[in-house]
Design an enzyme around this catalytic site. Structure first.
Site, PDB file in Angstrom:
ATOM      1  CD  GLU A  38      10.802  -1.964   6.782  1.00  0.00           C
ATOM      2  OE1 GLU A  38      10.275  -3.083   6.818  1.00  0.00           O
ATOM      3  OE2 GLU A  38      11.047  -1.359   5.730  1.00  0.00           O
TER       4      GLU A  38
ATOM      5  CB  CYS B 201      11.239  -0.769   1.420  1.00  0.00           C
ATOM      6  SG  CYS B 201      11.309  -0.373  -0.320  1.00  0.00           S
TER       7      CYS B 201
ATOM      8  CD  GLU C  87      12.892  -5.490  -5.120  1.00  0.00           C
ATOM      9  OE1 GLU C  87      13.590  -5.088  -4.156  1.00  0.00           O
ATOM     10  OE2 GLU C  87      13.336  -5.634  -6.262  1.00  0.00           O
ATOM     11  CG  LEU C  88      11.376  -9.448   0.990  1.00  0.00           C
ATOM     12  CD1 LEU C  88      11.834 -10.747   1.613  1.00  0.00           C
ATOM     13  CD2 LEU C  88       9.888  -9.500   0.668  1.00  0.00           C
TER      14      LEU C  88
ATOM     15  N   GLY D 290       6.922  -6.246  -0.063  1.00  0.00           N
ATOM     16  CA  GLY D 290       6.242  -6.135   1.235  1.00  0.00           C
ATOM     17  C   GLY D 290       7.185  -6.505   2.355  1.00  0.00           C
ATOM     18  CB  SER D 291       6.584  -7.410   5.849  1.00  0.00           C
ATOM     19  OG  SER D 291       5.664  -8.467   5.689  1.00  0.00           O
TER      20      SER D 291
ATOM     21  CD1 TRP E 270      -0.271  -1.771   2.987  1.00  0.00           C
ATOM     22  CD2 TRP E 270       0.677   0.227   3.337  1.00  0.00           C
ATOM     23  NE1 TRP E 270       0.527  -1.873   4.112  1.00  0.00           N
ATOM     24  CE2 TRP E 270       1.126  -0.665   4.339  1.00  0.00           C
ATOM     25  CE3 TRP E 270       1.153   1.543   3.355  1.00  0.00           C
ATOM     26  CZ2 TRP E 270       2.017  -0.283   5.356  1.00  0.00           C
ATOM     27  CZ3 TRP E 270       2.041   1.920   4.356  1.00  0.00           C
ATOM     28  CH2 TRP E 270       2.459   1.013   5.332  1.00  0.00           C
ATOM     29  CG  ASN E 271       5.102   1.141   0.501  1.00  0.00           C
ATOM     30  OD1 ASN E 271       4.658   0.308  -0.287  1.00  0.00           O
ATOM     31  ND2 ASN E 271       6.352   1.156   0.884  1.00  0.00           N
TER      32      ASN E 271
ATOM     33  CE  LYS F 223      -3.086  -9.602  -2.427  1.00  0.00           C
ATOM     34  NZ  LYS F 223      -3.334  -8.226  -1.933  1.00  0.00           N
TER      35      LYS F 223
END
Ligand code: NAD
Length: 477
Positions: A382, A285, A251-252, A229-230, A152-153, A176
């Site tokens: 984080e 991130c 991509e975490l 995401g995370s 969502w960022n 998604k």
């Protein structure tokens, strides 16, 4: 208040909603008001999306890279024409200042243009044979239908990074996007279909994230998984992908160190740091989070950082005067409360901020913590919010050890006037991206990605296309 678009699913070229599908509200984080209802895809919808992606792949992989390039360019033009509308939707659902949202939409158009060019350069090679007359050909071909999951960022930039590269390579996609910020992602999808992408090549679904990802990743149709995401969710999806031995780009999270060396200008470094720290309310991130400032400069750096943080205009992102909007969801408010309280309990000094602003929406004060003990949770986790941690160091070896001590390895930054120190710090930092005297590490032409538990694979640059190509060797006698 501007109007928010109707929320739908895109399956096989059709826009669908209603018809008994489950729904969830979408909330404006600046006001707490519900602005739309988002339909969830049923199992039947997911099956239809998988069939569409399979058909879409069969069609799109046979369109020449030259013709695919024309479609991608047209998409970039349509995105630019709709920049203001897409940016407004994004600010309404995500909260970021409208100026940041506009830049994000502009960068999506840039990414489509970059990939329109790059897709024409999916070169193979000829390997000299041992026997005259034989041909040894190394070919690059699109990997297949892709399942892409985005957070969502950055509701437009992150779907674009994945979708534009996949389409340039000749793949089809089931995307998604995050359920919390669907409007801008759907407006992007509309620009893509209106730009001339054939039906079924891009499909967009929403639902319960774990259920949708489990279902799509297990399907034999899907050949590639890409997720931003995370780290916790990334590990989960990597395990699911391993079951089907599927290629994965992850991509975490990150916890980016910023080292301000003794020869840097502390006030200039603080000015650049504040601009980067509070972008998207710190929900980035690659956001600078752990500042290590040489002991001789530490107090001057903290004083400037604190003064600029105190004066940062915070407000509804739709107001042109706001430089920082609300946090995107109430989970971030809880995280700020608990991480900051824990750091203070351990003895950290708070020089500004530390609290919620008002009761409407999810606004948090720009916050600076100094001399934060290493056993505070914020030194491990984080923070993903508008909080900066500033600690002091004395030697090069000591600060590199601190910078590299976490399992994260996404981005890092350093400020120095010395060419020698710049080269040494660039070599020593264990991250996928390093900014030296700059926070600019993300343009379409350059690879974006992490190492260690921040993930694997890159987006952007020539590497971004590679992620959607597989190698085939043909030996012809
Ligand atoms: P979260 O970890 O549950 O979700 C992160 C994202 O992953 C969301 O978009 C969510 O929809 C999606 N997701 C969650 N479970 C999933 C699953 N099983 N399958 C597919 N997608 C799934 O939590 P959150 O509260 O949204 O964010 C918390 C943390 O996530 C943040 O503190 C930050 O560390 C990290 N995060 C990172 C980025 C990034 O850009 N790398 C973006 C958003 C969040």
């Amino acid at each position: 208040m501007p109007t928010y678009d109707k929320l739908e699913l895109l399956i096989g070229g059709e826009w669908v909603s209603g018809e008994g599908r489950a729904e969830q509200p979408v909330v404006n984080p600046a006001t707490g008001e519900t602005i739309g209802m988002l339909p969830h895809a049923s199992k039947k919808d997911l099956d239809r999306a998988l069939e569409a992606a399979q058909r879409g792949f069969a069609l799109w992989k046979n369109v020449s890279p030259f013709d695919r390039s024309k479609v991608l360019r047209k998409i970039a033009t349509v995105i630019r024409e709709r920049q203001e509308h897409i940016a407004t939707l994004m600010t309404m659902e995500q909260g970021k200042p409208i100026a940041e949202a506009r830049l994000e939409v502009g960068s999506a158009a840039d990414l489509f243009e970059w990939n329109a060019e790059e897709g024409r350069r999916a070169y193979g090679r000829l390997v000299p044979p041992r026997v005259a007359g034989h041909r040894q050909m190394v070919m690059k071909e699109p990997i297949g239908p892709v399942a892409a999951f985005t957070p969502w960022n950055f509701p437009v930039n992150l779907p674009t990074r994945k979708v534009s590269s996949a389409l340039a390579a000749g793949c089809s996609v089931i995307l998604k996007p995050a359920e919390e910020t669907p409007g801008a992602a759907l407006a992007l999808a509309r620009a893509i279909t209106d730009g001339g992408l054939p039906p079924g090549v891009l499909n967009v679904v929403f639902g319960i994230p774990s259920e949708v990802s489990e279902y799509l990743i297990a399907s034999p149709v899907i050949r590639k998984i890409t997720f931003t995401g995370s780290t916790a969710v990334g590990k989960l999806l990597a395990k699911l992908a391993a079951e089907g031995v599927k290629r994965t780009t992850l991509e975490l999270g990150g916890h980016a160190p910023v080292i301000v060396f003794e020869d840097a200008d502390p006030e200039k470094a603080a000015e650049a740091s504040v601009a980067s720290k509070y972008r998207n309310a710190g929900q980035v991130c690659v956001s600078p989070t752990r500042f290590y400032v040489h002991e001789k400069l530490h107090d001057r750096f903290v004083a400037k950082f604190t003064e600029l943080s105190k004066n940062l205009p915070v407000g509804n992102g739709l107001a042109a005067t706001s430089k920082m909007g609300p946090m995107a969801n109430p989970r971030r408010i809880e995280a700020m409360e608990s991480l900051i309280a824990d750091a203070r309990d351990h003895g950290a000094k708070m020089t500004t901020g530390g609290g919620r602003i008002g009761n409407e929406g999810w606004f948090w004060q720009p916050t600076v913590l100094a001399d934060v003990p290493l056993d505070s949770r914020i030194m491990e986790l984080e923070p993903f919010g508008p909080v900066a941690v500033v600690n002091r160091f004395s030697t090069f070896d000591e600060v590199i050890k601190q910078a590299n001590r976490l399992p994260y390895g996404l981005a890092s930054y350093a400020f120095t006037e010395s060419v020698h120190t710049a080269a040494a710090v660039g070599d020593a930092l264990e991250t996928g991206m390093v900014g030296i005297n700059t926070f600019q590490i993300n343009v379409p032409e350059t690879p974006f990605g992490g190492v260690k538990e921040s993930g694997y694979g890159s987006e952007g640059g020539t590497e971004g296309l590679d992620a959607y190509l597989q190698t085939k060797f043909i030996s012809q006698v």
